[in-house]
Design an enzyme around this catalytic site. Structure first.
Site, PDB file in Angstrom:
ATOM      1  N   HIS A  75       0.853  -1.201   0.000  1.00  9.32           N
ATOM      2  CA  HIS A  75       0.000   0.000   0.000  1.00  9.32           C
ATOM      3  C   HIS A  75       0.881   1.240   0.000  1.00  9.32           C
ATOM      4  CE1 HIS A  75      -4.173  -1.550   1.515  1.00  9.32           C
ATOM      5  NE2 HIS A  75      -3.707  -2.264   0.494  1.00  9.32           N
ATOM      6  N   TYR A 203      -8.921   5.375   8.122  1.00  8.46           N
ATOM      7  CA  TYR A 203      -9.058   5.713   9.553  1.00  8.46           C
ATOM      8  C   TYR A 203     -10.113   6.817   9.628  1.00  8.46           C
ATOM      9  CZ  TYR A 203      -4.495   3.443  10.390  1.00  8.46           C
ATOM     10  OH  TYR A 203      -3.448   2.543  10.477  1.00  8.46           O
ATOM     11  N   PRO A 295      -3.126   0.386  18.984  1.00  4.98           N
ATOM     12  CA  PRO A 295      -2.933  -0.076  17.596  1.00  4.98           C
ATOM     13  C   PRO A 295      -3.194   0.993  16.528  1.00  4.98           C
ATOM     14  CG  PRO A 295      -4.862  -1.102  18.592  1.00  4.98           C
ATOM     15  CD  PRO A 295      -4.195  -0.343  19.661  1.00  4.98           C
ATOM     16  N   LYS A 299       1.838  -0.032  15.099  1.00  5.47           N
ATOM     17  CA  LYS A 299       3.252  -0.132  15.478  1.00  5.47           C
ATOM     18  C   LYS A 299       3.593  -1.338  16.339  1.00  5.47           C
ATOM     19  CE  LYS A 299       4.377   3.365  13.210  1.00  5.47           C
ATOM     20  NZ  LYS A 299       4.748   2.888  11.878  1.00  5.47           N
ATOM     21  N   TYR A 387       4.535   6.619   9.715  1.00  2.00           N
ATOM     22  CA  TYR A 387       3.643   5.494   9.422  1.00  2.00           C
ATOM     23  C   TYR A 387       4.414   4.349   8.731  1.00  2.00           C
ATOM     24  CZ  TYR A 387      -0.765   3.091   8.442  1.00  2.00           C
ATOM     25  OH  TYR A 387      -1.798   2.164   8.425  1.00  2.00           O
TER      26      TYR A 387
HETATM   27  P1  FAS Z   1       2.837 -11.776  21.645  1.00  3.66           P
HETATM   28  O1  FAS Z   1       1.879 -11.405  22.755  1.00  3.66           O
HETATM   29  O2  FAS Z   1       2.360 -11.848  20.253  1.00  3.66           O
HETATM   30  O3  FAS Z   1       3.478 -13.212  21.979  1.00  3.66           O
HETATM   31  C1  FAS Z   1       3.845 -13.559  23.290  1.00  3.66           C
HETATM   32  C2  FAS Z   1       3.758 -15.065  23.397  1.00  3.66           C
HETATM   33  O4  FAS Z   1       4.239 -15.450  24.685  1.00  3.66           O
HETATM   34  C3  FAS Z   1       2.317 -15.550  23.284  1.00  3.66           C
HETATM   35  O5  FAS Z   1       2.213 -16.573  22.322  1.00  3.66           O
HETATM   36  C4  FAS Z   1       2.000 -16.061  24.692  1.00  3.66           C
HETATM   37  O6  FAS Z   1       1.142 -17.187  24.692  1.00  3.66           O
HETATM   38  C5  FAS Z   1       3.386 -16.455  25.194  1.00  3.66           C
HETATM   39  N1  FAS Z   1       3.480 -16.477  26.659  1.00  3.66           N
HETATM   40  C6  FAS Z   1       2.927 -15.597  27.539  1.00  3.66           C
HETATM   41  N2  FAS Z   1       3.187 -15.985  28.797  1.00  3.66           N
HETATM   42  C7  FAS Z   1       3.916 -17.140  28.707  1.00  3.66           C
HETATM   43  C8  FAS Z   1       4.483 -18.037  29.652  1.00  3.66           C
HETATM   44  N3  FAS Z   1       4.314 -17.823  30.946  1.00  3.66           N
HETATM   45  N4  FAS Z   1       5.168 -19.121  29.200  1.00  3.66           N
HETATM   46  C9  FAS Z   1       5.335 -19.322  27.875  1.00  3.66           C
HETATM   47  N5  FAS Z   1       4.800 -18.519  26.916  1.00  3.66           N
HETATM   48  C10 FAS Z   1       4.108 -17.444  27.345  1.00  3.66           C
HETATM   49  N6  FAS Z   1      -0.342  -4.551  16.711  1.00  3.66           N
HETATM   50  C11 FAS Z   1      -0.436  -3.898  15.542  1.00  3.66           C
HETATM   51  O7  FAS Z   1       0.586  -3.474  15.021  1.00  3.66           O
HETATM   52  N7  FAS Z   1      -1.656  -3.725  14.936  1.00  3.66           N
HETATM   53  C12 FAS Z   1      -2.810  -4.226  15.490  1.00  3.66           C
HETATM   54  O8  FAS Z   1      -3.882  -4.072  14.935  1.00  3.66           O
HETATM   55  C13 FAS Z   1      -2.757  -4.928  16.694  1.00  3.66           C
HETATM   56  N8  FAS Z   1      -3.879  -5.464  17.250  1.00  3.66           N
HETATM   57  C14 FAS Z   1      -3.781  -6.150  18.430  1.00  3.66           C
HETATM   58  C15 FAS Z   1      -4.913  -6.725  19.029  1.00  3.66           C
HETATM   59  C16 FAS Z   1      -4.809  -7.421  20.239  1.00  3.66           C
HETATM   60  C17 FAS Z   1      -6.043  -8.050  20.862  1.00  3.66           C
HETATM   61  C18 FAS Z   1      -3.554  -7.533  20.885  1.00  3.66           C
HETATM   62  C19 FAS Z   1      -3.421  -8.248  22.212  1.00  3.66           C
HETATM   63  C20 FAS Z   1      -2.429  -6.974  20.294  1.00  3.66           C
HETATM   64  C21 FAS Z   1      -2.536  -6.288  19.065  1.00  3.66           C
HETATM   65  N9  FAS Z   1      -1.416  -5.729  18.442  1.00  3.66           N
HETATM   66  C22 FAS Z   1      -1.485  -5.063  17.275  1.00  3.66           C
HETATM   67  C23 FAS Z   1      -0.128  -5.835  19.044  1.00  3.66           C
HETATM   68  C24 FAS Z   1       0.424  -7.212  18.731  1.00  3.66           C
HETATM   69  O9  FAS Z   1       0.415  -7.409  17.367  1.00  3.66           O
HETATM   70  C25 FAS Z   1       1.771  -7.298  19.385  1.00  3.66           C
HETATM   71  O10 FAS Z   1       2.525  -6.113  19.182  1.00  3.66           O
HETATM   72  C26 FAS Z   1       2.565  -8.478  18.897  1.00  3.66           C
HETATM   73  O11 FAS Z   1       1.791  -9.632  19.072  1.00  3.66           O
HETATM   74  C27 FAS Z   1       3.853  -8.512  19.697  1.00  3.66           C
HETATM   75  O12 FAS Z   1       4.463  -9.723  19.493  1.00  3.66           O
HETATM   76  P2  FAS Z   1       5.197 -10.466  20.714  1.00  3.66           P
HETATM   77  O13 FAS Z   1       6.096  -9.503  21.390  1.00  3.66           O
HETATM   78  O14 FAS Z   1       5.751 -11.705  20.135  1.00  3.66           O
HETATM   79  O15 FAS Z   1       4.052 -10.766  21.775  1.00  3.66           O
HETATM   80  C1  PHB Z   2      -5.317  -4.230  11.093  1.00  5.21           C
HETATM   81  O1  PHB Z   2      -5.430  -4.463   9.878  1.00  5.21           O
HETATM   82  O2  PHB Z   2      -5.588  -5.082  11.972  1.00  5.21           O
HETATM   83  C2  PHB Z   2      -4.828  -2.861  11.518  1.00  5.21           C
HETATM   84  C3  PHB Z   2      -4.375  -1.978  10.561  1.00  5.21           C
HETATM   85  C4  PHB Z   2      -3.921  -0.730  10.967  1.00  5.21           C
HETATM   86  C5  PHB Z   2      -3.947  -0.387  12.307  1.00  5.21           C
HETATM   87  C6  PHB Z   2      -4.411  -1.287  13.260  1.00  5.21           C
HETATM   88  C7  PHB Z   2      -4.859  -2.529  12.860  1.00  5.21           C
HETATM   89  O3  PHB Z   2      -3.519   0.844  12.687  1.00  5.21           O
END
Ligand code: FAS
Ligand code: PHB
Length: 392
Positions: A75, A203, A295, A299, A387
């Site tokens: 994009h 957005y 989000p 980032k 961005y």
């Molecule tokens: P993660 O949380 O992905 O991974 C951590 C891992 O550690 C998990 O698999 C967990 O099960 C494991 N873990 C935890 N405790 C443990 C233990 N005691 N023993 C062993 N394993 C354990 N980011 C965006 O950029 N855009 C978005 O739209 C967006 N939407 C999101 C929506 C939600 C609901 C959430 C929660 C996050 C969102 N994020 C978004 C942020 C997300 O993408 C994180 O930045 C990303 O998953 C970070 O990756 P990790 O650091 O690997 O953490």
């Molecule tokens: C998504 O596609 O999940 C998404 C895209 C942009 C954002 C947040 C989430 O800023």
């Protein structure tokens, strides 16, 4: 109790842990990933969708770019909807950059498959992971797996265990500094097998609240509407979601919305959070274990990638050249980029959401900020460079 050994023990099989495991493996550094959940559970989480160029580059460095390059959607811009109009932020024209639309679920799958094909030690459903030995200059992981207790002796531990994992808790309270902003709302997200409403992300800022129109492919859409932080998913029927989304979009755009049954729905709370330092002795925090962004700026996943860019290089320098300099500067290097991404995510969130306790002056400030953004080449260029992702 079985005692094993590895060079790097990694807690968590999200993007942080998997990127690190793959990059260390490609550089001959032995590692073990301990994941609390099952592989299917981890892949069932629907999260991020936008990859910065730096994350795309890391996928290539990790050798897992093939499907992303086939199925990802580059994009060159995104849109902000305000007062019935769309304002396009042209990333290509302003900063010569772009982002890649490719779901975090797919990125995670690509990395898992690569580690499995290479015979990597990814232990799923590892219970009760505990960290020991840090005060004695050691790095020991204790865990239960398949009903047996295990001890894993490591050189280093990477805390890639997300916001709720144990690794940050292993840093003494008198060492750890925490910074937090909790927002008075959440995001209600819905995934549907429908044609995306627009070719690029939209957005929307609206008096009823923020909305975001995103996608995962040409036949899979991802939408969000701002909701109360106390809302529960059960209160959001598909019909209520679609009606609310339509009400927050420009009329001509809303009229083209293709709706369908939700494949996944969830509510995410919004917070800004940073822990300092990201290293304590032989423990290194990466990704959500060390920081959280709302989000709005897309980032979260991308900060996990830049942390692993720094951490993988630091560990490779140590094992290949016996050089500890990048390990010693890891926390400062990450935090410099993290705080700038925190700022951008906080700014975008303040700009586009409705705040329940806004006083009239603050409301006018947001109006003026958007008016300035849409009328200033310099401001749109600044938004564009943030961005697509600031340099590593
Ligand atoms: P993660 O949380 O992905 O991974 C951590 C891992 O550690 C998990 O698999 C967990 O099960 C494991 N873990 C935890 N405790 C443990 C233990 N005691 N023993 C062993 N394993 C354990 N980011 C965006 O950029 N855009 C978005 O739209 C967006 N939407 C999101 C929506 C939600 C609901 C959430 C929660 C996050 C969102 N994020 C978004 C942020 C997300 O993408 C994180 O930045 C990303 O998953 C970070 O990756 P990790 O650091 O690997 O953490
Ligand atoms: C998504 O596609 O999940 C998404 C895209 C942009 C954002 C947040 C989430 O800023």
């Amino acid at each position: 109790m079985a005692t094993e050994r590895t060079q790097v023990g990694i807690i968590g099989s999200g993007p942080s842990g998997l990127f690190l495991s793959q990059l260390l493996h490609l550089n001959g550094i032995d590692n073990v990933v301990l994941e609390r959940r099952s592989r299917e559970y981890v892949l069932g989480r629907v999260r991020a969708g936008v990859l910065e160029q730096g994350t795309v580059n890391l996928m290539r460095e990790a050798g897992v770019q093939a499907r992303m390059e086939r199925e990802g959607l580059p994009h060159d811009g995104f849109n902000i909807a305000l007062d019935g109009e769309l304002h396009r932020m042209d990333l290509k024209a302003r900063v010569g950059g772009s982002v890649m639309i490719y779901g975090q679920t797919e990125l995670t799958r690509d990395l898992m498959d690569a580690r499995t094909e290479a015979g990597g030690r990814l232990l799923y459903e590892a219970e009760g992971v505990g960290i020991e030995g840090l005060e004695d200059d050691r790095a020991i992981l204790r865990y239960r797996h398949d009903g047996a207790d295990h001890t894993l002796e490591c050189d280093f531990i990477a805390g890639c265990d997300g916001y709720y994992g144990p690794s940050r808790q292993a840093i003494p309270k008198d060492v750890l500094r925490e910074y937090e902003r909790i927002y008075p709302f959440g995001w209600m997200g819905l995934l549907s097998a429908t044609r995306p409403i627009a070719e690029e992300l939209v957005y929307a800022r609206h008096p009823r609240g923020f909305a975001l129109c995103s996608m995962r492919s040409q036949t899979r859409s991802r939408y969000y509407v701002q909701c109360s932080k106390d809302d529960r998913v059960e209160e959001w029927s598909d019909d209520r979601f679609w009606d609310e989304l339509r009400s927050r979009l420009p009329g001509d755009l809303a009229a083209t919305l293709e709706t369908g049954p939700s494949i996944e729905k969830g509510i995410a709370p919004l917070r800004s959070y940073v822990a300092e330092p990201l290293r304590y002795k032989r423990l290194f925090l990466a990704g959500d274990a060390g920081h959280i962004v709302p989000p709005t700026g897309a980032k979260g996943l991308n900060l996990a990638a830049s942390d692993i860019h720094y951490l993988s290089r630091a560990m490779i320098a140590w094992y290949h050249e016996n050089n500890a300099a990048l390990l010693d500067s890891y926390s400062d290097n990450c935090l410099r980029r993290i705080w700038k991404a925190e700022r951008f995510s906080w700014w975008m969130t303040n700009l586009l959401h409705t705040f329940p306790d806004t006083n009239p002056f603050e409301h006018r400030m947001r109006d003026a900020e958007l008016d300035y953004l849409f009328s200033s080449e310099a401001m749109m260029t600044a938004v564009a460079e943030n961005y697509i992702g600031l340099p590593y």
